[in-house]
Design a protein around this motif. Structure first.
Motif, PDB file in Angstrom:
ATOM      1  N   PRO A  22      -0.163 -27.150  -8.198  1.00  0.00           N
ATOM      2  CA  PRO A  22       0.947 -26.277  -7.759  1.00  0.00           C
ATOM      3  C   PRO A  22       2.158 -27.061  -7.249  1.00  0.00           C
ATOM      4  O   PRO A  22       3.301 -26.627  -7.427  1.00  0.00           O
ATOM      5  N   ILE A  23       1.919 -28.208  -6.615  1.00  0.00           N
ATOM      6  CA  ILE A  23       3.033 -29.019  -6.131  1.00  0.00           C
ATOM      7  C   ILE A  23       3.838 -29.550  -7.312  1.00  0.00           C
ATOM      8  O   ILE A  23       5.080 -29.517  -7.301  1.00  0.00           O
ATOM      9  N   LEU A 185       6.302 -38.995 -11.852  1.00  0.00           N
ATOM     10  CA  LEU A 185       5.018 -38.606 -12.441  1.00  0.00           C
ATOM     11  C   LEU A 185       4.479 -39.717 -13.336  1.00  0.00           C
ATOM     12  O   LEU A 185       3.275 -40.027 -13.307  1.00  0.00           O
ATOM     13  N   GLN A 186       5.355 -40.309 -14.127  1.00  0.00           N
ATOM     14  CA  GLN A 186       4.930 -41.396 -15.017  1.00  0.00           C
ATOM     15  C   GLN A 186       4.401 -42.575 -14.206  1.00  0.00           C
ATOM     16  O   GLN A 186       3.344 -43.137 -14.520  1.00  0.00           O
ATOM     17  N   PHE A 256       3.183 -37.947  -7.058  1.00  0.00           N
ATOM     18  CA  PHE A 256       2.957 -36.603  -7.575  1.00  0.00           C
ATOM     19  C   PHE A 256       3.516 -35.554  -6.618  1.00  0.00           C
ATOM     20  O   PHE A 256       3.905 -34.465  -7.042  1.00  0.00           O
ATOM     21  N   MET A 257       3.550 -35.883  -5.334  1.00  0.00           N
ATOM     22  CA  MET A 257       4.059 -34.952  -4.324  1.00  0.00           C
ATOM     23  C   MET A 257       5.551 -35.148  -4.077  1.00  0.00           C
ATOM     24  O   MET A 257       6.125 -34.543  -3.169  1.00  0.00           O
ATOM     25  N   GLY A 258       6.198 -36.012  -4.886  1.00  0.00           N
ATOM     26  CA  GLY A 258       7.620 -36.233  -4.736  1.00  0.00           C
ATOM     27  C   GLY A 258       7.977 -37.108  -3.556  1.00  0.00           C
ATOM     28  O   GLY A 258       9.128 -37.119  -3.106  1.00  0.00           O
ATOM     29  N   ILE A 259       7.014 -37.870  -3.052  1.00  0.00           N
ATOM     30  CA  ILE A 259       7.221 -38.766  -1.917  1.00  0.00           C
ATOM     31  C   ILE A 259       7.066 -40.200  -2.407  1.00  0.00           C
ATOM     32  O   ILE A 259       5.995 -40.578  -2.895  1.00  0.00           O
ATOM     33  N   GLU A 260       8.134 -41.014  -2.286  1.00  0.00           N
ATOM     34  CA  GLU A 260       8.087 -42.392  -2.776  1.00  0.00           C
ATOM     35  C   GLU A 260       7.560 -43.342  -1.704  1.00  0.00           C
ATOM     36  O   GLU A 260       8.297 -44.172  -1.159  1.00  0.00           O
TER      37      GLU A 260
END
Length: 399
Positions: A22-23, A185-186, A256-260
């Protein structure tokens, strides 16, 4: 109740994939579901600290309440005043739980502290750095609820990497554009794949298949042997691939959670000197010690003119900084010796770099000297890892 150590069980990865879906969908649709992220954070904390680890779970809850209230009180105070004694007191109070956890095994014959839990060190580092950044004035706004989210960010809670409050908040409040997120994501898939190679193939090869056999041979030899040399190298490889593999899982999950989340390892065994090694090995820990202990001690010593020479100031601080790192790993002679040796090595390294710069015309620099520098650094690191492993202590006790 089921309990999983993060990234240690195939079932954990299956649950993780379902929870992240879902994230991923939300971020691809340019939406961040903070409420859902909070729910799965709680869910994975229960998975990690439930069942047989329930005592650790209670300790975690008590710790979080303590640290959030402490940091909240200090940041509220800092808006109006900036007394050094209050700042020092807040830092001491923040690290007291960790100090108790680290000292208890040494005082009580190996018995673990009741207030200890998996990841307490990394949460403490986050709390202390938040207090220090508030003191410095770079952290202008503090949100207790966000700070709690920052502390318990589940991909990194057990062993890091150690993120920074402001960097994390920037990602947490921001939804990356589609192209940027597709790149994340990659990279996330790549990191997780490499994590499997590192942790479940290479670390298994070195740590499970080779290391026990070499350790048994070294113990049977009752002294120095080629088997002990093998233990030194094999343990070093195991330590790297196991921890680097875990870190890749944590960083990949964060992406994946958009956190670098910052990377933790960058080909450390290619280092030409020990300072470069610490810029490549367990980087977030190394940089944390550099920024929040080393630099502040240097500033304190120079401000109060404790030492006449800046070089002496740097050298003494190197040794103090690395000795503290040794104590952080555990109150044993081999951890402390490991830290002291690295502190001395940093001092020698700085001296050599200054000497080489001064006599650069007389000292050759070519491909051979670069390879030799890597060889010396690698072998020094492996020797200190042998100390770090505690195996030499086991051999001494076996006599």
């Amino acid at each position: 109740m089921l309990s999983f150590t993060p990234y240690e069980n195939p079932t954990y990865f299956g649950i993780l994939a379902i929870a992240l879906l879902p994230i991923v969908i939300g971020l691809l649709c340019k939406k961040r579901f903070h409420w859902y992220e909070t729910i799965i954070s709680i869910f994975f904390l229960v998975l990690t600290f439930g069942g047989p680890k329930l005592t650790q779970g209670y300790a975690l809850i008590a710790y979080l309440i303590y640290e959030v209230v402490l940091v909240w009180l200090y940041t509220s105070y800092r808006k109006h005043k900036n007394q050094t004694s209050i700042f020092v007191g807040a830092v001491i109070l923040a690290i007291i739980p960790l100090v108790i956890v680290k000292l208890t095994p040494a005082i009580q014959n190996g018995q673990q502290s009741l207030i200890g839990f998996l990841g307490i060190s990394y949460l403490t580092f986050k709390a202390v750095q938040t207090i220090m950044e508030s003191r410095d004035g770079v952290l202008k706004a503090f949100n207790p609820w966000f700070f709690l989210q920052f502390l318990v960010f589940f991909p990194t809670i057990s062993s890091g990497p150690i993120d920074r409050y402001r960097r994390f908040k920037k990602d947490y409040d921001h939804v990356p554009d589609t192209d940027k997120y597709l790149q994340l994501l990659q990279k996330g898939v790549h990191n997780i794949f490499m994590g499997f190679v590192y942790k479940y193939m290479l670390a298994y090869l070195f740590g499970t298949l080779l290391l026990p056999k070499l350790q048994q041979q070294a113990l049977s030899a009752h002294g120095l042997s080629w088997s002990l040399v093998g233990v030194m190298y094999v343990y070093s490889m195991y330590l790297f691939f196991d921890f680097a593999g875990y870190s890749l899982f944590a960083v990949g999950t964060s992406y994946f959670m958009g956190i670098e989340t910052p990377i933790n390892f960058n080909a450390p065994f290619k280092s030409h000197n020990i300072k470069e090694f610490w810029n490549r090995w367990h980087m977030t820990l190394s940089f944390w010690f550099r920024d929040y202990i080393y630099m502040r001690l240097v500033f304190f010593f120079m401000k109060h003119k404790v030492f006449k020479s800046p070089k002496t100031t740097a050298n003494i601080t190197y040794i103090i900084n690395m000795t503290i790192m040794g104590f952080w790993h555990g109150v044993t002679w081999y951890y402390v010796t490991y830290g002291i040796l690295h502190g001395i090595a940093l001092v020698v390294n700085d001296w050599w770099l200054r000497y080489k710069k001064k006599h650069q015309k007389q000292i050759p620099h070519n491909k051979f000297t670069e390879i030799f520098a890597v060889f010396v650094t690698f072998n020094f690191v492996c020797f200190t890892f042998l100390l770090f492993s505690g195996f030499l202590n086991t051999m001494l006790l076996a006599k």
